[in-house]
Design an enzyme around this catalytic site. Structure first.
Site, mmCIF file in Angstrom:
data_model
loop_
_atom_site.group_PDB
_atom_site.id
_atom_site.type_symbol
_atom_site.label_atom_id
_atom_site.label_comp_id
_atom_site.label_asym_id
_atom_site.label_seq_id
_atom_site.Cartn_x
_atom_site.Cartn_y
_atom_site.Cartn_z
ATOM 1 N N ASP A 63 0.929 -1.247 0.091
ATOM 2 C CA ASP A 63 0.010 -0.029 0.022
ATOM 3 C C ASP A 63 0.954 1.262 -0.100
ATOM 4 O OD1 ASP A 63 -2.157 1.782 -0.103
ATOM 5 O OD2 ASP A 63 -3.176 0.757 1.716
HETATM 6 C C1 BGC Z 1 -4.955 3.328 0.267
HETATM 7 C C2 BGC Z 1 -5.055 2.339 -0.904
HETATM 8 C C3 BGC Z 1 -5.121 3.069 -2.149
HETATM 9 C C4 BGC Z 1 -3.777 3.863 -2.162
HETATM 10 C C5 BGC Z 1 -3.601 4.453 -3.627
HETATM 11 C C6 BGC Z 1 -3.524 4.330 0.151
HETATM 12 O O1 BGC Z 1 -3.615 5.058 1.046
HETATM 13 O O2 BGC Z 1 -5.165 2.693 1.248
HETATM 14 O O3 BGC Z 1 -6.626 1.894 -0.508
HETATM 15 O O4 BGC Z 1 -5.260 2.203 -3.244
HETATM 16 O O5 BGC Z 1 -3.567 4.484 -1.181
HETATM 17 O O6 BGC Z 1 -4.243 5.613 -3.541
#
Ligand code: BGC
Length: 710
Positions: free
Chosen positions: A266
């Site tokens: 993530d």
């Molecule tokens: C979130 C994800 C997301 C990623 C990219 C993160 O902060 O937890 O769900 O896909 O950012 O935007």
């Protein structure tokens, strides 16, 4: 194209630095200064030089097709290798045509709606040049304080799995990627929804049993739907951050499930392991990531800046890198990137495809199925001639599409005031009783019905938007009670991204949980209010009576001292100040029709492992309105080596009924539906009595028992 040869050829022509670049994902702003995409936090400090930038393998978020084309062109011109960039983005409940938020979609109890949402979103995203979407979120949660419940499909493992799988199939065209389809990166692996006290990014401490039974199966189902990527979660599991958790990434994902999915961190979660206290520095983070099975890091440069050194030292082998990069190349070949690096990106077709009438109609169809009618004493549906006073913070609001609509635009869509205008005699968005003048109150009293559009703003749920107090904000309870006292007919519409505490609204004439319904929110609500459509949504999460009941969910255990209201024993599992039951249970939702259930029957009184149990029930629409009903089948294994929940959802059917129509609804149950996971994640089932429960809500079911004989 011969895939095997091509991959080897490409790999052999790459330098180590170029290979490592493929394992890194950054935002577009590294390449072009006028990127519309917003970049947060640690990305600014990535410490990447220009040469490294042109080795990067994928991009997170993109402003539109023109930006994608421009970026890809400039990248291919500057890169020393021949691998085009891959574009990944958050498309959570729609690209430009916005569908209901996932929690609302789950309320449809109709996986077909998730499939459609996926399919339409894919078509729009494809025209923008997106190859992979970070969706769906498969994290179930039992804690409505957690802001991200809005992005998931609720508290139940079966429903979450069914919705997630259908959405993946919709996005990916059942795994047949090509025109109008995008690949899926399911998230967040694993257990993220169990954040302690519902605070985002907080500690997760899950038993193996709960992990296998409640949390893991939905990710697995989504993978079976054809997802090519898995995103790790921000939390720890057994004290090890998920991003470097060998048990999750190697033992479960790769070995047990035999998944070939590419694993991506993530946002910045690989460097976050330093803050977790699981690595001393970035170099150690890189080592732990590789060893655990993390293929791509998002928004960090730990691999980029430290893998070469680790390889030179011999702690990481180049073959380990080749294996990962080989998978990434395979995927790029699979989506045709080498044949056409711009794939679907086309400004003209994007403008034509996005927000088309057909897409808007489908978004409305999904919205109609996603609303849950919580109360109704007959005031709904409204009659065409009734005059309406409309008040409250959502009366004129355009902020109705919901959080995580990255390309969604609230300003394009209608407000409640605009859709209900023909019958409105008074409208105000003032949200406190004291602000209304005597003259205004007089006008409100003169209307046939008062509609109060209440709830929490769309900015109060979503990532990093947890709340400890899930009552309606700004004393909307007092606002309501004051009007309730003086108005005869009051209808409450509740907007929000989570279950809210609605105990103060129990005396309302009618109440609808509207969540956030996307682009056609107001039109859908209007049709439901007037009975042009019949509500058919059911709650995918229990609505607590008060905050102290959290976590509260329908599939709890019986305990050794289950509460019995008839018992004189005071030493039973209960609270002194509130009932054990929620205000509105999982699976609950009213209709303008009246569905009755009778004649639950099963094909056998005893069942062997290789046999199928047939279950049927007679359901009648005892009303003069056609409508849809969600028929829910739960089981209970009364005695097992590892105790089982009092109810577990195993099947759902959403069926349309004509007025007064009766239907026999059939289900089939097999060993896999009945068996449970033990501490090692193995399915097992002992001989014994099992209950079947069928009804229109988890708390109202008919029951029949049978014996499973091993
Ligand atoms: C979130 C994800 C997301 C990623 C990219 C993160 O902060 O937890 O769900 O896909 O950012 O935007």
């Amino acid at each position: 194209m011969n895939k095997a040869i091509k991959k080897e050829e490409i790999l052999n022509n790459m330098t180590l630095k170029e290979k490592i670049g493929q394992m890194t994902q950054v935002a577009p702003y590294f390449f072009i200064s006028d990127s519309e995409a917003t970049v947060y936090g640690a990305l600014r400090n990535l410490n990447i030089n220009k040469e490294q930038v042109y080795t990067i393998g994928s991009i997170l978020g993109i402003g539109g097709p023109s930006e994608m084309i421009k970026l890809q062109e400039s990248y291919l011109k500057n890169a020393t290798h021949e691998l085009p960039l891959m574009f990944m983005a958050d498309v959570i409940h729609g690209y430009k045509t916005i569908f209901p938020v996932p929690l609302a979609l789950a309320s449809s109890f109709n996986p077909e709606m998730a499939r459609i949402a996926g399919k339409i979103s894919a078509k729009e995203a494809y025209s923008s040049g997106i190859h992979v979407v970070f969706s769906p979120m498969c994290d179930l949660s039992r804690d409505p304080r957690w802001g991200r419940v809005v992005e998931g499909f609720g508290e139940d493992v079966f429903l979450t799995g069914e919705m997630a799988k259908a959405m993946v199939e919709g996005f990916t065209n059942k795994g047949k990627l090509g025109k109008d389809a995008v690949a899926c990166c399911i998230k967040h692996f694993a257990g993220y929804g169990a954040s302690e006290a519902g605070r985002d990014y907080n500690t997760v401490d899950l038993s193996r049993l709960s992990l296998y039974r409640d949390y893991l199966p939905a990710y697995k189902k989504a993978l079976e739907g054809g997802a090519d990527f898995v995103m790790t979660s921000f939390n720890t599991l057994d004290g090890v951050p998920a991003t470097i958790n060998t048990f999750l990434l190697r033992k479960i994902l790769k070995e047990k499930w035999q998944s070939k999915a590419i694993v991506i961190s993530d946002y910045d979660s690989l460097t976050q392991i330093i803050d977790h206290g699981a690595a001393e520095n970035q170099k150690e983070a890189a080592l732990k990531g590789i060893k655990a099975g993390l293929d791509i890091e998002m928004a960090s440069s730990v691999y980029m800046n430290h893998l070469t050194e680790l390889i030179e030292e011999g702690t990481v082998k180049e073959s380990e890198i080749d294996e990962i990069v080989g998978k990434i190349i395979d995927f790029k070949i699979k989506i045709g990137l080498f044949d056409n690096p711009y794939s679907g990106a086309n400004q003209a077709s994007e403008s034509e495809i996005c927000l088309s009438e057909e897409h808007m109609d489908l978004a409305k169809e999904a919205a109609l199925e996603s609303v849950v009618l919580l109360e109704n004493n007959g005031v709904l549906p409204l009659k065409k001639k009734q005059s309406i006073a409309l008040i409250g913070p959502f009366a004129k609001s355009r902020k109705l599409i919901g959080p995580w609509s990255w390309h969604g635009r609230n300003d394009l869509h209608k407000t409640l005031e605009e859709t209900l205008k023909d019958n409105l005699v008074f409208v105000s968005e003032k949200a406190s009783y004291g602000e209304y003048t005597d003259e205004e109150i007089k006008q409100i009293k003169e209307a046939d019905v008062l509609i109060m559009a209440l709830g929490e703003d769309e900015s109060l749920s979503g990532e990093a938007h947890s709340r400890s107090n899930i009552h309606l904000p700004n004393d909307q309870e007092g606002f309501y009670q004051n009007f309730r006292k003086i108005i005869d007919k009051v209808v409450v519409l509740v907007f929000g991204g989570r279950p809210l505490i609605l105990s103060e609204f129990k005396d309302v004439d009618a109440m609808m949980m509207c969540w956030f319904l996307g682009s056609s929110s107001s039109e859908a609500i209007k049709e439901l209010l007037y009975g042009e459509a019949n509500p058919s949504g059911k709650l995918p999460m229990s609505f607590p009576r008060n905050i102290g009941q959290i976590p509260i969910y329908y599939n709890h255990f019986n305990t050794g001292r289950p509460f019995d209201p008839a018992s004189k024993n005071m030493y039973l599992s209960k609270y002194l100040d509130v009932a054990n039951t929620p205000l509105y249970p999982f699976g609950y939702g009213l209709s303008y029709s009246n569905f009755t259930y009778e004649n639950l029957s099963i094909s056998k009184d005893s069942l062997k492992a290789n046999e199928t149990l047939k279950v049927s029930v007679k359901v009648k629409n005892d009303s003069d309105l056609s409508g849809k009903e969600v028929i829910q089948l739960y089981i209970r294994d009364y005695v097992a080596e590892i105790v089982r929940p009092v109810k577990e959802l195993k099947k759902i059917r959403k069926i349309h009924f004509l007025p007064q129509e009766t239907k026999i609804i059939d289900f089939e149950l097999n060993y896999d539906d009945l068996a449970y996971f033990d501490h090692e994640g193995k399915l097992k089932l002992e001989s014994g009595k099992i209950g079947i429960f069928v009804g229109g809500s988890s708390d109202k079911t008919l029951n029949k028992d049978f014996y499973f004989i091993k």
